[in-house]
Motif scaffolding. Structure first.
Motif, PDB file in Angstrom:
ATOM      1  N   LYS A 129       0.853  -1.178   0.000  1.00 31.08           N
ATOM      2  CA  LYS A 129       0.000   0.000   0.000  1.00 31.08           C
ATOM      3  C   LYS A 129       0.892   1.232   0.000  1.00 31.08           C
ATOM      4  O   LYS A 129       1.874   1.285   0.727  1.00 31.08           O
ATOM      5  N   GLU A 138      -5.978   1.376  -1.252  1.00 28.65           N
ATOM      6  CA  GLU A 138      -6.071   0.382  -2.315  1.00 28.65           C
ATOM      7  C   GLU A 138      -4.720  -0.300  -2.527  1.00 28.65           C
ATOM      8  O   GLU A 138      -3.678   0.327  -2.413  1.00 28.65           O
ATOM      9  N   THR A 194      -4.745  -1.688 -14.148  1.00 22.87           N
ATOM     10  CA  THR A 194      -5.350  -2.292 -12.974  1.00 22.87           C
ATOM     11  C   THR A 194      -5.604  -3.770 -13.260  1.00 22.87           C
ATOM     12  O   THR A 194      -6.048  -4.128 -14.338  1.00 22.87           O
ATOM     13  N   VAL A 230      -6.934  -7.651 -11.435  1.00 23.16           N
ATOM     14  CA  VAL A 230      -7.632  -8.250 -10.303  1.00 23.16           C
ATOM     15  C   VAL A 230      -6.710  -9.304  -9.692  1.00 23.16           C
ATOM     16  O   VAL A 230      -6.344 -10.276 -10.338  1.00 23.16           O
ATOM     17  N   ARG A 263      -6.267 -11.674  -6.263  1.00 21.51           N
ATOM     18  CA  ARG A 263      -6.962 -12.149  -5.065  1.00 21.51           C
ATOM     19  C   ARG A 263      -8.327 -11.501  -4.909  1.00 21.51           C
ATOM     20  O   ARG A 263      -8.734 -11.143  -3.816  1.00 21.51           O
ATOM     21  N   GLY A 264      -8.990 -11.319  -6.062  1.00 20.32           N
ATOM     22  CA  GLY A 264     -10.341 -10.774  -6.020  1.00 20.32           C
ATOM     23  C   GLY A 264     -10.394  -9.285  -5.739  1.00 20.32           C
ATOM     24  O   GLY A 264     -11.458  -8.730  -5.514  1.00 20.32           O
ATOM     25  N   LYS A 265      -9.250  -8.624  -5.710  1.00 22.78           N
ATOM     26  CA  LYS A 265      -9.262  -7.184  -5.432  1.00 22.78           C
ATOM     27  C   LYS A 265      -8.627  -6.446  -6.593  1.00 22.78           C
ATOM     28  O   LYS A 265      -7.620  -6.883  -7.137  1.00 22.78           O
ATOM     29  N   ALA A 266      -9.241  -5.317  -6.959  1.00 14.80           N
ATOM     30  CA  ALA A 266      -8.643  -4.502  -8.020  1.00 14.80           C
ATOM     31  C   ALA A 266      -7.345  -3.930  -7.481  1.00 14.80           C
ATOM     32  O   ALA A 266      -7.307  -3.323  -6.415  1.00 14.80           O
ATOM     33  N   THR A 267      -6.267  -4.171  -8.205  1.00 14.17           N
ATOM     34  CA  THR A 267      -4.956  -3.756  -7.716  1.00 14.17           C
ATOM     35  C   THR A 267      -4.237  -2.971  -8.806  1.00 14.17           C
ATOM     36  O   THR A 267      -4.178  -3.408  -9.946  1.00 14.17           O
TER      37      THR A 267
END
Lengths: 150, 909
Positions: B661, B666, B760, B762, B764-768
């Motif tokens: 982070k 995010e 961007t 995805v 681990r299921g998170k937008a990174t």
């Protein structure tokens, strides 16, 4: 009670644990020794004080105080060990002290008082009334039957 | 002699000895059901085995005996001395046939109608003691060739004996005359020695009779009850017991006890040695040295008594393979090497079954049917190789076949179906990891259950058995080429070599089997433990090694204690390679593994306990247990990463990403392969200057930037910093927090116009947000202008995927190359036409169209021939036009290949 017939007498080694006097049947006791260098076993149940080397044999030390649900022994307090074999495994019961051997008449044993703590009830076969003291006859088999961990 | 037959002889001889004794006991106490059941079972086994081996005479005899015993068992017949004797007689007859079998390799001619008739009569209850079947009839009827030599002299003693008893001949005694007659008839050349085999029945028939009256020649009248001994003596007298002469059968318990005692002796000696070493008194030294040497020899000697060639466990394998080949309609060659390799019989017993199971598997699932093999261009006959050899203190057993290899796809599907792996992991797992699923409990891929294998008890049982003896099993399977299983097992279970470790002031032993190497780590310096979130890793030769702390694992401390010099024991358990952090490493010691009391047996962390030379008891850490405890999510990810880099596995798009982070909640990510080091520095040491922050780092000034800008630095405390090496300089990227390391395929879904952000994805299921490292590094270097590096080689990087292009550019730059990145062949062509001088073209060869176009461009270019080429691939593809190819994620491999090309070019020039 001292007038009992000799051949019926049962011999007990007296063990001191906390403020109490316990009796272990002499026929079951293989050794009485001063436990040196007990190796603690991390992750083991608390009742297992550790392992020790008794004449080349690895012996599992069981802490009597823990087994009886009594508070732990203060750091430098003396301790003694009673060697007992059970199911081909060698255990030593760690106690505060070992006293004389008493010959007691099994007829004078009294059942555990009904209000005795259930843990103790499980571990005792009965109570002898001595002069000014009570002797709690230990069930060694049960004392050493600690549930294995999984 | 046939191995099977000789095994049968040994086993049956043992059973018969037991039956003899049991029958005598049974006779004394006919109500003893357990004894009767035992006898019945043994006779039944003998009968079954005889039938299997094609020994009709023995089978018929055993069958008749079994029938009679059966009547006892179901209570329809009460055992009498007479009938029990009859059974004993048939046992003796079996023994004499066996001794002939042992000598000649075949049953003697003739038959046992006489005994069988008697047994059947007894079974039907028709046998009466006062009206015995005419004993004289039997000898006449029995000999196969009565004309040859009936031995009438031997009939005499039998009859006289009965007279002495003062009662009529009992049916049991018939056998003596018959037996001798039969033997004499078939073995004419051994007439003189023969009778010795027979006396036993006579004696056995009357164990209570006064022995002195027995007068047959060569009978030991003083040993009336020692049935088997007499029979053995007879066999020895005839010189027909070759197997009983050279060797001595010793009960295993005796050997085990001896082993224990010797182990104790070794320990006591070690203790003595330690005492004498520390004292100056040399008086004991000489005798002690002798004691030490003798103890060593004794240990070797006793070990030898326990050693057996591994071939003993392989005896049945040729038969199994032959039967399997026939049943499955396959052609199989079995090659066995190293049968003479010796190992402890206890270990031998334990690997027997797993090996047999694996052989069956190879026959059944490994090798293809002949037509399939021919279709695949392989010889019709498949080969299974079983090889054993010593390596260090271990035995390596290798089982390989040249079959189809494991069906990766099928195993993956099965793993998903059985819930052994998560759908998300299934795609990212390497082939080797997929293959290892066959060791998972309850895993069996056989589409249909065959006679051979595939009953659901499979390789997991094999693995469990091998784990149990402290061994490891590995497998290597290649599609179309076959599968190799490698089992590494300790020579003996009794004594193992162990490393003595210290953790939190306690000592532990760790079997050396699992130890790969030892690394000393300290707070500073090259080998340093680094932290990623709550996970500790060690950067070892460019690979990240997940770490566990022995103290923490054993609950001795709650958290890792940084700043102290420690050791990392690099361990390999199956495919799992990891490091175990310990405080101290003392030495290695040969230890005797002793089981712990049942109350401690549930602790999977320990394998047992042992007594050291100094007399203290210590626990033996179980490498398998340690490996199992490392199963948290982070560990799994690390393991995948490690497995990927260590084993260089085939196609997988997954790459390791460091998630952190910086300037917001995010998550952001950067490819882990680009990160050189992770640091945590005091913000106070990050000195602000006019052009940004710098820190004194390892004797250099390192610029530190924050992706979110100057304001995002912490005002106090410690700041996590990712350290990158770029053109020989180090640059720090300050972040707010390091979250995790994940191993996933990266698909940048949304291109981003924000400078410094590649896009961007995805994870681990998170937008990174995936950081464009090149941008930040350029920012840093621009402001600090390191100056142009001299005489750089230039690389034209043709890569359609912006992620890989961006990942590789700084990497190549860091390695000293000047990089021009383009995303297609046209752009590459344009670069070259514009006069760009390139030494190497590095091209993505996964895209066939682009590959062809680029090859064309190079062919047409005047400088094309002098430009070295290297392919980049995600799938191990090869293209001759681009020479060698390197996997995109293989950073070290890429640099090595480039270096090689450049050096070759220099030489050529």
């Amino acid at each position: 009670m001292s007038a009992a017939v000799s051949q019926d007498l049962r011999e007990y080694v007296t063990l001191v644990v906390g403020d109490y006097l316990f009796g272990a049947e002499v026929s079951r006791v293989r050794d009485v020794f001063d436990p040196q260098n007990i190796t603690p076993v991390p992750l083991a149940p608390k009742v297992v004080a550790g392992l020790l080397n008794l004449r080349g044999r690895i012996v599992t030390a069981i802490e009597a105080r823990e087994r009886l649900g009594m508070p732990g022994r203060p750091g430098e307090a003396p301790r003694m060990a009673v060697g007992v074999e059970r199911n081909d495994e060698y255990f030593s019961l760690i106690v505060d002290g070992v006293g004389e051997v008493l010959k007691l008449d099994p007829a004078t044993i009294e059942a555990n008082p009904s209000n005795l703590d259930t843990t103790w009830k499980d571990l005792s076969t009965g109570v002898y009334q001595l002069d000014g003291k009570l002797l709690i006859a230990l069930d060694l088999e049960r004392m050493l039957d600690c549930a294995p961990v999984h | 002699m046939d191995d099977l037959l000789s095994e049968f002889l040994t086993e049956t001889a043992e059973s018969l000895d037991v039956i003899d004794n049991e029958l005598v006991r049974f006779e004394a106490d006919p109500g003893d059901r357990a004894t009767l059941n035992n006898i019945f079972r043994l006779v039944h086994t003998i009968k079954g085995t005889c039938g299997f081996l094609g020994l009709p005479r023995l089978e018929a005899l055993a069958h008749a005996g079994e029938t009679l015993l059966g009547r006892y068992r179901d209570g329809t017949l009460f055992p009498t001395e007479q009938t029990v004797s009859l059974v004993l007689d048939s046992i003796d007859r079996i023994k004499s046939i066996l001794s002939h079998l042992e000598g000649a390799g075949a049953e003697p001619n003739g038959h046992d109608r006489d005994l069988i008739d008697l047994l059947e009569a007894a079974a039907e209850g028709k046998l009466k003691s006062n009206s015995p079947p005419a004993p004289s009839a039997a000898p006449v009827a029995v000999p196969a060739n009565p004309a040859k030599k009936p031995a009438p002299a031997n009939l005499g003693p039998g009859e006289r004996w009965d007279e002495d008893l003062g009662r009529v001949l009992r049916p049991g005694e018939v056998s003596l005359a018959e037996l001798e007659a039969a033997f004499n008839a078939v073995d004419a050349e051994e007439i003189k020695a023969e009778p010795a085999a027979a006396p036993a029945p006579v004696v056995s028939a009357a164990p209570t009779a006064p022995p002195a009256i027995v007068e047959p020649p060569r009978v030991e009248p003083t040993r009336p009850i020692m049935l088997e001994d007499d029979a053995d003596d007879g066999a020895r007298a005839k010189g027909e017991g070759p197997q009983t002469n050279a060797t001595l059968r010793v009960p295993v318990d005796v050997l085990e006890d001896m082993m224990t005692l010797v182990s104790e002796l070794v320990l006591t000696r070690n203790q003595l040695l330690q005492m004498v070493r520390s004292s100056n008194d040399s008086q004991f030294k000489a005798p002690l040295q002798r004691l030490s040497a003798i103890t060593g020899e004794l240990q070797d000697g006793v070990m030898k008594t326990r050693m057996q060639p591994i071939g003993n466990a392989w005896k049945k394998i040729p038969r199994i393979v032959r039967d399997a080949a026939r049943d499955l309609g396959k052609k199989i060659d079995l090659v066995m090497e190293g049968e003479a390799t010796e190992l402890d019989r206890q270990v031998l017993e334990l690997i027997k079954d797993p090996l047999t199971h694996m052989i069956r598997n190879s026959c059944d699932h490994g090798l293809e049917r002949p037509d399939v093999r021919v279709g695949a261009g392989k010889p019709e006959t498949g080969t299974i190789r079983l090889v054993a050899y010593h390596e260090g203190g271990h035995i390596i057993v290798q089982l390989s076949d040249d079959g189809a290899g494991l069906n990766t796809k099928r195993i993956r599907e099965k793993g998903l179906e059985k819930g052994l792996i998560a759908a998300a992991d299934a795609d990212t797992m390497s082939d080797a990891e997929i293959h290892r699923l066959i060791f998972a409990p309850g895993f069996s891929t056989a589409a249909q259950v065959t006679n051979m294998s595939g009953r659901g008890v499979g390789m997991d049982v094999v693995k469990t058995n091998i784990d149990a003896i402290g061994g490891v099993i590995e497998l290597d399977s290649r599609a179309g080429q076959g599968t190799v299983f490698t089992i590494k097992i300790p020579l003996t279970l009794a004594i193992v070599s162990a490393l003595i470790l210290g953790a939190s002031g306690m000592r532990f032993a760790l079997p050396q089997l699992a130890v790969v190497e030892l690394v000393r780590v300290s707070g500073q310096g090259a080998n340093k433990i680094e932290h990623i979130h709550n996970t500790r890793v060690l950067r070892l030769r460019d690979k990240l090694l997940p770490l566990v702390d022995l103290s923490v694992m054993l609950g001795l401390t709650s958290a890792a204690r940084p700043g102290r010099a420690q050791f990392v024991v690099v361990m390999q358990v199956g495919a799992n390679r990891f490091g175990m952090v310990v405080d101290e490493v003392f030495d290695t010691e040969e230890i005797v593994v002793k089981p712990v009391a049942s109350v401690l047996r549930g602790l999977s962390m320990y394998q047992g306990a042992t007594i050291l030379g100094d007399g203290s008891v210590i626990m033996i850490v179980d490498p398998n247990g340690v490996s199992r405890t490392m199963s948290s999510a982070t560990m799994a990810a690390m393991r995948a990463n490690v497995a990927e880099t260590v084993q260089q596995q085939t196609a997988s798009d997954a790459i390791s990403l460091l998630v952190f982070k910086a300037g917001g909640e995010e998550p952001r990510a950067v490819p882990l392969s680009l990160v050189t080091r992770l640091e945590e520095l005091d913000v106070a040491t990050l000195e602000p200057t006019r052009r940004g922050r710098v820190v004194q780092y390892r004797g250099q000034l390192m610029p530190v930037i924050h992706p979110a800008g100057e304001y995002a630095f912490r005002s106090e405390g410690r700041q996590p910093i990712l350290v990158f090496t770029y053109e020989g300089r180090t640059i720090g990227l300050a972040v707010d927090a390091i979250v995790d390391i994940i191993h996933e395929p990266l698909k940048v879904q949304l291109a981003d116009s924000t400078p410094g952000v590649m896009g961007t994805a995805v994870l681990r299921g998170k937008a990174t947000e995936v950081i464009e490292l090149g941008y930040h590094l350029e920012m840093a270097t621009d402001s600090w202008s390191f100056g142009a590096a001299a005489a750089q080689r230039s690389v034209l990087l043709v890569e359609a995927n912006p992620f890989f292009r961006n990942m590789m550019t700084p990497l190549l730059q860091a390695a000293g190359y000047r990089v021009t990145g383009v995303d297609n062949a046209k752009a590459a062509s344009a670069q070259m036409e514009a006069g760009g001088q390139f030494d190497v073209v590095l091209a993505d060869i996964d895209d066939a169209a682009m590959r062809a176009e680029l090859a064309e461009t190079l062919r047409n270019s005047p400088a094309g021939d002098s430009i070295a080429r290297l392919g980049l691939t995600k799938t191990d593809a090869r293209d001759p036009a681009f020479g060698d190819a390197v996997r995109k994620t293989d950073r070290a491999g890429l640099l090595a290949a480039l270096d090689y090309l450049v050096k070759t070019q220099e030489k050529a020039a």
